[in-house]
Design a protein around this motif. Structure first.
Motif, PDB file in Angstrom:
ATOM      1  N   LYS A 128       0.844  -1.201   0.000  1.00  0.00           N
ATOM      2  CA  LYS A 128       0.000   0.000   0.000  1.00  0.00           C
ATOM      3  C   LYS A 128       0.878   1.250   0.000  1.00  0.00           C
ATOM      4  CE  LYS A 128      -3.585  -2.394   2.676  1.00  0.00           C
ATOM      5  NZ  LYS A 128      -4.363  -2.394   3.942  1.00  0.00           N
ATOM      6  N   TYR A 129       0.301   2.378  -0.454  1.00  0.00           N
ATOM      7  CA  TYR A 129       1.056   3.622  -0.554  1.00  0.00           C
ATOM      8  C   TYR A 129       0.249   4.772   0.038  1.00  0.00           C
ATOM      9  CZ  TYR A 129       4.101   1.063  -3.742  1.00  0.00           C
ATOM     10  OH  TYR A 129       4.958   0.149  -4.275  1.00  0.00           O
ATOM     11  N   THR A 130       0.949   5.761   0.568  1.00  0.00           N
ATOM     12  CA  THR A 130       0.294   6.969   1.068  1.00  0.00           C
ATOM     13  C   THR A 130      -0.058   7.873  -0.112  1.00  0.00           C
ATOM     14  OG1 THR A 130       2.378   8.189   1.284  1.00  0.00           O
ATOM     15  CG2 THR A 130       1.694   6.831   3.157  1.00  0.00           C
ATOM     16  N   GLU A 131      -0.787   8.952   0.166  1.00  0.00           N
ATOM     17  CA  GLU A 131      -1.148   9.901  -0.889  1.00  0.00           C
ATOM     18  C   GLU A 131       0.098  10.558  -1.490  1.00  0.00           C
ATOM     19  OE1 GLU A 131      -3.865  12.697   0.711  1.00  0.00           O
ATOM     20  OE2 GLU A 131      -5.498  11.233   0.967  1.00  0.00           O
ATOM     21  N   GLU A 132       1.174  10.641  -0.689  1.00  0.00           N
ATOM     22  CA  GLU A 132       2.429  11.227  -1.181  1.00  0.00           C
ATOM     23  C   GLU A 132       3.259  10.228  -1.973  1.00  0.00           C
ATOM     24  OE1 GLU A 132       1.478  11.239   1.968  1.00  0.00           O
ATOM     25  OE2 GLU A 132       0.810  13.329   2.219  1.00  0.00           O
ATOM     26  N   GLY A 133       2.829   8.966  -2.011  1.00  0.00           N
ATOM     27  CA  GLY A 133       3.546   7.968  -2.790  1.00  0.00           C
ATOM     28  C   GLY A 133       4.539   7.138  -2.008  1.00  0.00           C
ATOM     29  N   TYR A 134       4.553   7.300  -0.693  1.00  0.00           N
ATOM     30  CA  TYR A 134       5.469   6.514   0.127  1.00  0.00           C
ATOM     31  C   TYR A 134       4.874   5.135   0.422  1.00  0.00           C
ATOM     32  CZ  TYR A 134       7.820  10.966   0.998  1.00  0.00           C
ATOM     33  OH  TYR A 134       8.477  12.163   0.856  1.00  0.00           O
ATOM     34  N   GLN A 136       3.790   1.912   2.399  1.00  0.00           N
ATOM     35  CA  GLN A 136       3.368   1.646   3.770  1.00  0.00           C
ATOM     36  C   GLN A 136       3.849   0.251   4.200  1.00  0.00           C
ATOM     37  OE1 GLN A 136      -0.907   2.167   3.677  1.00  0.00           O
ATOM     38  NE2 GLN A 136      -0.731   4.349   4.133  1.00  0.00           N
TER      39      GLN A 136
END
Length: 364
Positions: A128-134, A136
């Protein structure tokens, strides 16, 4: 070719280079890199300093500050990278091969082996990824299992003429494989006696005695001892459960009597007496009584004292605290499991005072 010196600075050197390696060639392309035993571009003098400080200190940041104090000019990321490369190199070379001196042996010695588990929070990316693209990741707690091999003198004290050996793995099979490699190289079958210490965890008692026998240790040399603190804890707990059955005065008297039996090696007698008090089924009390009966043969503390053997597993509990908890159980520290498993070795080498042996064997 660049070489990073012990000060952290770079030096350019001319090195013969293998442009087209022959089939099966697995050495370094820069021949001087292999000749000088570089790890990446770091010289032995540099990765000796960096690895030692990073393993000794409670964090990479503190290790970086220590290196800067003594004139080693590196960035924090370089400290982390060199430490990880060194840990990987040690893992590839073999921990048992690096930690032991050529003339080291357990022949004729009173050996003690203790095992216990610690806690480390690991990092595992979940896709999974955060909205900033990092990316998780999950941060599950895992239990690294640690062993210590040490020797006792004739008075029952740890023999300071020999250095302890620590090993740590998440997977039980890998742990016992590592333990076996150490014991085999140290000629454990020629030891005078081997005392095994641990708590009530079945993974210890179901595996280590069989491992010792497979390495040629005769059964009459193996002494299994349950950590006395864990045993007395069960005695105290079962007495505390008698609140509605006996008076406070009787509880005090029973506790004293039970502890006398306990130290005399009669844990089963405690369980038999308690069964008369707990006449009706009590799941928790039954578990405590079964524990005392199951481990009675491992609670022969009077014999341990008579033969100057250990009654507690403090040597491994101290190891878990110093090697694992004080370095790898920090708040908000999430480790890659494969990486931290290799870093345990660096920390163990420092705290067992085997660091110089490891570096000398690695750079040989």
């Amino acid at each position: 070719m660049q070489v990073r010196l012990s000060t952290g600075s770079h030096a350019e050197v001319c090195s013969p280079y293998v442009k087209v390696p022959a089939p099966g060639y697995n050495q370094k392309r820069h021949l001087l890199s292999g000749h000088w035993n570089l790890i990446g571009s770091a010289s032995p003098a540099l990765y000796d300093k960096v690895g030692f400080c990073a393993a000794l200190c409670p964090s990479y940041d503190t290790g970086h500050e220590l290196l800067t104090k003594f004139g080693v000019q590196l960035g924090l990321s370089s400290v982390r990278e060199i430490s990880n490369r060194l840990a990987q190199a040690c893992h590839a070379a073999g921990e048992a091969e690096l930690s032991i001196q050529s003339d080291e042996s357990l022949a004729g010695k009173r050996v003690v082996i203790a095992l216990d588990g610690g806690r480390t929070r690991t990092r595992e990316y979940n896709g999974k990824y955060t909205e900033e693209g990092y990316g998780q990741y999950d941060t599950a707690w895992r239990e690294p299992k640690l062993f210590v091999i040490d020797t006792l003198d004739e008075e029952g004290r740890l023999d300071r003429r020999t250095l302890p050996i620590y090993g740590c793995r998440f997977d039980q099979r890998h742990l016992f494989s590592l333990l076996g490699s150490y014991l085999s190289r140290l000629a454990i079958k020629e030891a005078k006696s081997v005392q095994l210490l641990g708590d009530g965890a079945p993974w210890i008692w179901n595996n280590v005695p069989a491992l010792l026998k497979s390495l040629g240790v005769s059964e009459d040399k193996i002494i299994e001892t349950l950590d006395a603190y864990h045993g007395t804890e069960y005695v105290h707990k079962i007495v505390e459960m008698m609140n509605s059955r006996v008076s406070e005065k009787e509880k005090t008297s029973l506790l004293k009597r039970f502890l006398n039996w306990f130290w005399d090696g009669q844990a089963g007698k405690i369980a038999q007496y308690c069964r008369k008090i707990f006449k009706y089924s009590n799941e928790l009390a039954d578990r405590y009584m079964a524990y005392l009966e199951k481990h009675e043969n491992r609670m022969q503390y009077a014999d341990c004292k008579e033969h100057n053997l250990m009654c507690g597993s403090g040597i491994v509990e101290s190891g878990v605290r110093r090697i694992i908890n004080l370095r790898f159980k920090n708040t908000s520290a999430f480790w890659d499991a494969q990486t931290v498993e290799k870093l345990y070795f660096l920390r163990a080498a420092v705290l067992s005072k085997r660091w110089d042996i490891v570096i000398q064997n690695l750079a040989r």
